[in-house]
Enzyme design. Structure first.
Site, PDB file in Angstrom:
ATOM      1  N   HIS A  74      16.917 -22.789   3.358  1.00 11.92           N
ATOM      2  CA  HIS A  74      18.093 -23.368   2.706  1.00 11.92           C
ATOM      3  C   HIS A  74      18.236 -22.723   1.324  1.00 11.92           C
ATOM      4  CE1 HIS A  74      18.825 -26.385   5.774  1.00 11.92           C
ATOM      5  NE2 HIS A  74      17.545 -26.718   5.742  1.00 11.92           N
ATOM      6  N   GLY A 111       3.541 -35.787  19.778  1.00 14.01           N
ATOM      7  CA  GLY A 111       2.619 -36.236  18.749  1.00 14.01           C
ATOM      8  C   GLY A 111       2.341 -35.199  17.688  1.00 14.01           C
ATOM      9  N   HIS A 157      24.723  -9.563  13.398  1.00 14.29           N
ATOM     10  CA  HIS A 157      24.796  -9.364  14.847  1.00 14.29           C
ATOM     11  C   HIS A 157      24.423  -7.933  15.247  1.00 14.29           C
ATOM     12  CE1 HIS A 157      26.154 -13.164  16.580  1.00 14.29           C
ATOM     13  NE2 HIS A 157      26.695 -13.391  15.393  1.00 14.29           N
ATOM     14  N   SER A 179       8.214 -21.202  13.438  1.00 17.05           N
ATOM     15  CA  SER A 179       9.586 -21.670  13.258  1.00 17.05           C
ATOM     16  C   SER A 179       9.877 -21.745  11.776  1.00 17.05           C
ATOM     17  CB  SER A 179       9.763 -23.046  13.894  1.00 17.05           C
ATOM     18  OG  SER A 179      11.097 -23.509  13.751  1.00 17.05           O
ATOM     19  N   ASN A 232      12.947 -18.736  15.272  1.00 21.27           N
ATOM     20  CA  ASN A 232      11.842 -19.319  16.021  1.00 21.27           C
ATOM     21  C   ASN A 232      11.406 -18.350  17.111  1.00 21.27           C
ATOM     22  OD1 ASN A 232      11.331 -21.013  18.810  1.00 21.27           O
ATOM     23  ND2 ASN A 232      10.267 -21.909  17.061  1.00 21.27           N
ATOM     24  N   VAL A 233      10.113 -18.158  17.249  1.00 18.19           N
ATOM     25  CA  VAL A 233       9.552 -17.443  18.405  1.00 18.19           C
ATOM     26  C   VAL A 233       8.384 -18.276  18.909  1.00 18.19           C
ATOM     27  CG1 VAL A 233      10.322 -15.094  17.932  1.00 18.19           C
ATOM     28  CG2 VAL A 233       8.265 -15.931  16.810  1.00 18.19           C
ATOM     29  N   HIS A 293      17.871 -19.897  10.490  1.00 21.34           N
ATOM     30  CA  HIS A 293      16.780 -20.451  11.301  1.00 21.34           C
ATOM     31  C   HIS A 293      16.258 -19.343  12.203  1.00 21.34           C
ATOM     32  CE1 HIS A 293      15.924 -21.807  15.505  1.00 21.34           C
ATOM     33  NE2 HIS A 293      15.006 -22.506  14.877  1.00 21.34           N
ATOM     34  N   ARG A 302       2.922 -33.035  14.058  1.00 20.37           N
ATOM     35  CA  ARG A 302       2.896 -33.481  12.666  1.00 20.37           C
ATOM     36  C   ARG A 302       4.335 -33.651  12.170  1.00 20.37           C
ATOM     37  NH1 ARG A 302       2.430 -30.842   7.396  1.00 20.37           N
ATOM     38  NH2 ARG A 302       1.186 -32.133   5.993  1.00 20.37           N
TER      39      ARG A 302
END
Length: 305
Positions: A96, A263, A150, A92, A108-109, A106, A265
């Protein structure tokens, strides 16, 4: 056959490739890397790059966690996962930029699998899926950038069916929406979850296609906008709009909730937050300004390609 090590190897390589590309583009970045272990099982490798000429802060996190019991965020809508051991792997990132004319982004995979110990019945088979995507959050809109973003997303989906890009684009528009503000977070991109309707190999290939499309989608936009001159007005608007990013991540983002409840990090989970941000009571852009144009033209779901 599900091959966890194959997924892990790809994700670590993806993290390396993106790290290298950002450092090549911005040699002034200061890189901090932390390898961490999770008491309940697993760990990860977090990389935070900050104080660059191009990127104010970029966080790229790899994690591979596992345990005997899922957190409430995972079982609330999937009660069939209760009582199963699980593994979750993913990369992830949030970037900025320094220049307000460069958009935040952003990506994420991820992969998730839950298994019953000593399973014998068919309904006790492993439950697994992939998820991920990428989205763009501009502060100042440019049609050329939105169309390129896109177009690259659509190209990544092309060989998997004509309905994939429009479906996952809409999912992205719907997901990255601040209900309490009644506005999108940005101009969207791709978002999908629970992907397991194809065979494992095809699903994994699609994840590769999405992950590998991120740099070709984002870097040309950065190159076009990073040297545009800006002043305090643009900087203050950037900081104000970053507040929307914080609101979404802390109120709605499922990945943030899963990480905190399982839980994970905390420093790695919250690395997505910007280093500086501001809020201003009941602020409204002046009519006819570039700031107003963002709301009127870009923060409205539309077909860019």
């Amino acid at each position: 056959m599900i091959e966890i090590e194959l997924i892990r190897s790809y994700l670590l390589t993806l993290q390396n490739n993106i790290t290298d590309a950002l450092c090549d583009l911005d040699s002034t970045l200061v890189l901090q890397e932390d390898e961490w272990d999770r008491e309940e099982g697993g760990g990860g490798r977090s990389r935070v790059m900050r104080s660059g000429d191009v990127f104010e802060q970029a966080g790229i996190n790899f994690s591979h966690v596992y345990g005997d019991e899922l957190p409430a965020s995972a079982t609330a809508h999937r009660p069939e996962l209760t009582g199963r051991k699980y593994q979750a792997l993913g990369v992830s990132l949030v970037i900025h930029p320094t220049n307000p004319y460069v958009p935040t982004t952003h990506m994420n995979v991820r992969f998730f699998i839950a298994e019953k110990e000593n399973a014998k019945e068919e309904d006790e088979a492993p439950i697994w899926w992939f998820g991920g995507g990428f989205d763009l959050t501009p502060y100042y809109g440019f049609e050329e950038d939105a169309m390129h973003w896109h177009y690259t997303a659509k190209k990544a989906c092309a060989e998997y069916g004509e309905d994939i890009y429009p479906s996952y684009k809409k999912w992205c528009d719907d997901y990255f929406y601040l209900k309490h503000r009644q506005e999108p977070r940005g101009i969207g991109g791709l978002f999908f979850d629970d992907l397991n309707e194809w065979a494992f190999d095809k699903c994994f290939a699609f994840i590769n296609s999405v992950g590998d499309a991120f740099l070709p989608a984002y870097l040309p936009i950065v190159e076009r906008r990073k040297d545009i001159e800006y002043g305090d007005q643009q900087r203050q608007f950037q900081l104000y709009r970053r507040g929307r990013y914080v609101e979404f991540n802390l109120v709605y983002d499922r990945g943030t909730l899963f990480g905190l409840q399982s839980g994970g990090r905390t420093e790695s989970i919250l690395m997505s937050l910007p280093p500086l941000v501001r809020w201003q009571y009941d602020w409204q852009p002046k009519s006819g300004t570039p700031e107003a144009e963002l709301y009127e033209k870009y923060l409205i779901p539309r077909n860019w390609v």
